[in-house]
Scaffold this active site. Structure first.
Site, PDB file in Angstrom:
ATOM      1  N   ASP A  77      -2.460  -1.563  10.393  1.00  0.00           N
ATOM      2  CA  ASP A  77      -2.641  -1.382   8.892  1.00  0.00           C
ATOM      3  C   ASP A  77      -3.340  -2.875   8.109  1.00  0.00           C
ATOM      4  OD1 ASP A  77      -1.590   1.092   8.380  1.00  0.00           O
ATOM      5  OD2 ASP A  77       0.509   0.342   7.842  1.00  0.00           O
ATOM      6  N   LYS A 134       0.747  -1.244  -0.168  1.00  0.00           N
ATOM      7  CA  LYS A 134       0.027  -0.119   0.014  1.00  0.00           C
ATOM      8  C   LYS A 134       0.742   1.346  -0.157  1.00  0.00           C
ATOM      9  CE  LYS A 134       0.632   1.753   4.339  1.00  0.00           C
ATOM     10  NZ  LYS A 134       1.312   2.793   4.784  1.00  0.00           N
TER      11      LYS A 134
HETATM   12  O1  C5P Z   1      -0.249  -1.343  15.358  1.00  0.00           O
HETATM   13  P1  C5P Z   1       0.955  -1.661  14.911  1.00  0.00           P
HETATM   14  O2  C5P Z   1       1.737  -2.479  15.794  1.00  0.00           O
HETATM   15  O3  C5P Z   1       1.406  -1.567  13.395  1.00  0.00           O
HETATM   16  O4  C5P Z   1       1.812  -0.110  15.545  1.00  0.00           O
HETATM   17  C1  C5P Z   1       3.426  -0.060  15.555  1.00  0.00           C
HETATM   18  C2  C5P Z   1       3.604   1.239  16.383  1.00  0.00           C
HETATM   19  O5  C5P Z   1       3.353   2.409  15.649  1.00  0.00           O
HETATM   20  C3  C5P Z   1       2.799   1.247  17.711  1.00  0.00           C
HETATM   21  O6  C5P Z   1       3.443   0.622  18.886  1.00  0.00           O
HETATM   22  C4  C5P Z   1       2.658   2.700  17.975  1.00  0.00           C
HETATM   23  O7  C5P Z   1       3.739   3.258  18.602  1.00  0.00           O
HETATM   24  C5  C5P Z   1       2.612   3.435  16.668  1.00  0.00           C
HETATM   25  N1  C5P Z   1       1.347   3.696  16.066  1.00  0.00           N
HETATM   26  C6  C5P Z   1       0.667   4.453  16.841  1.00  0.00           C
HETATM   27  N2  C5P Z   1      -0.799   4.866  16.120  1.00  0.00           N
HETATM   28  C7  C5P Z   1      -1.193   4.224  15.243  1.00  0.00           C
HETATM   29  C8  C5P Z   1      -0.424   3.178  14.561  1.00  0.00           C
HETATM   30  C9  C5P Z   1       0.699   2.756  15.094  1.00  0.00           C
HETATM   31  O8  C5P Z   1       1.105   5.257  17.735  1.00  0.00           O
HETATM   32  N3  C5P Z   1      -2.595   4.565  14.775  1.00  0.00           N
END
Ligand code: C5P
Length: 289
Positions: free
Chosen positions: A138, A11
């Site tokens: 995502d 993406k």
């Molecule tokens: O959800 P995911 O594991 O992909 O997110 C990785 C990191 O990105 C999270 O630990 C956080 O620090 C940050 N994040 C965030 N807000 C989001 C998505 C991700 O702060 N909407």
């Protein structure tokens, strides 16, 4: 044993805005997401009788639940109480890793779609997205892909009119950026420049590619360390000089992309960047994976 082959598409963020930090530590986002034809291939085999096994063409990738593809399989089985009788995941990666293109999330989403079909689970897209949200922010978007507005953590999805057909040149510089670090950098400053998300969505509704491209922007570009920002800016300039209608960074980077109305300009941009950056690709926007 039963097997299936599934694909996972990268993406891009046509826009990325970070609204505020939430009590749970995540950030509320407002992003326009777009699928492109750069894709990984996964082969799923159930009924192996040997638990969860994972292998990939990249030796350095984790082969356990730290890999989002394996995490997705475990989440699906846990949430639905399904026992696949052993599962082997073979992952052939083309999407660059840690690049801002949701490659790992796309692999996870492909596992959810593939196992839903292979095990005849009959789960709705919405249920797959809910399970995906347990794996990563995502993943829900990657379940269906296409052109969509993603809000909340990234899991609140609104389908948008498709991006008009175009060529996309992607270029990933060799450095990597830490997603949590970039979010922290944003927390520590006032965001001065934001994308015109509403204008971008209007341009999509009008199928106006130049207007979409002109409005692309990603707030993370402003908090990159100075040297990194200069490299991103140089790649954007090269894309624009070769006829891109617009160029932006995707996700938390470092991949930069440009949208091109025609093949000749895109090929020229590709030829200019590929000798400098090994991970340069010429692909197309896609309606779904
Ligand atoms: O959800 P995911 O594991 O992909 O997110 C990785 C990191 O990105 C999270 O630990 C956080 O620090 C940050 N994040 C965030 N807000 C989001 C998505 C991700 O702060 N909407």
């Amino acid at each position: 044993m039963a097997a299936t082959e599934v694909f996972a598409c990268a993406k891009l963020n046509l826009s990325l805005d970070v609204l505020d930090k939430r009590p749970d530590g995540y950030h509320n986002m407002r992003m326009v997401m777009q699928t492109v034809t750069l894709r990984d291939r996964l082969t799923l085999t159930t009924g192996t009788g040997r638990g969860l096994e994972m292998a990939s063409n990249l030796g350095f990738l984790p082969a356990d639940e730290h890999n989002l593809a394996a995490a997705a399989a475990l989440a699906l089985c846990r949430e639905t109480g399904t026992d696949p009788g052993g599962l082997a995941i073979r992952l052939d990666k083309t999407i660059p890793v840690c690049a801002g293109m949701a490659g790992g999330s796309a692999d996870a989403a492909a596992v959810l779609r593939g196992l839903n079909q292979l095990l005849n689970l009959g789960l709705s897209r919405q249920r797959l997205e809910e399970i995906g949200a347990l794996v990563g922010s995502d993943v829900p978007y990657c379940v269906a892909g296409g052109t969509a507005l993603a809000e909340g953590r990234g899991e609140i999805l609104t389908p948008l009119p498709p991006l008009p057909h175009c060529q996309v040149v992607l270029c990933k510089p060799a450095f990597s950026v830490s997603t949590p670090e970039l979010f922290r950098a944003l927390d520590g400053c006032r965001i001065l420049r934001r994308p015109d998300t509403a204008g971008l969505m209007d341009a999509l509704a009008g199928a106006d590619l130049p207007e979409v491209a002109r409005r692309m922007y990603n707030v993370f570009e402003d908090v990159l360390p100075r040297r990194r920002y200069q490299e991103i800016a140089a790649i954007k300039n090269t894309l624009i000089q070769h006829g891109a209608l617009g160029a932006s960074m995707s996700g938390t980077g470092p991949t930069v992309f440009g949208l091109f109305p025609g093949r000749a300009e895109a090929e020229a941009a590709y030829a200019a960047l590929e000798p400098l950056y090994r991970e340069t690709f010429l692909v197309e926007a896609a309606g779904a994976c």
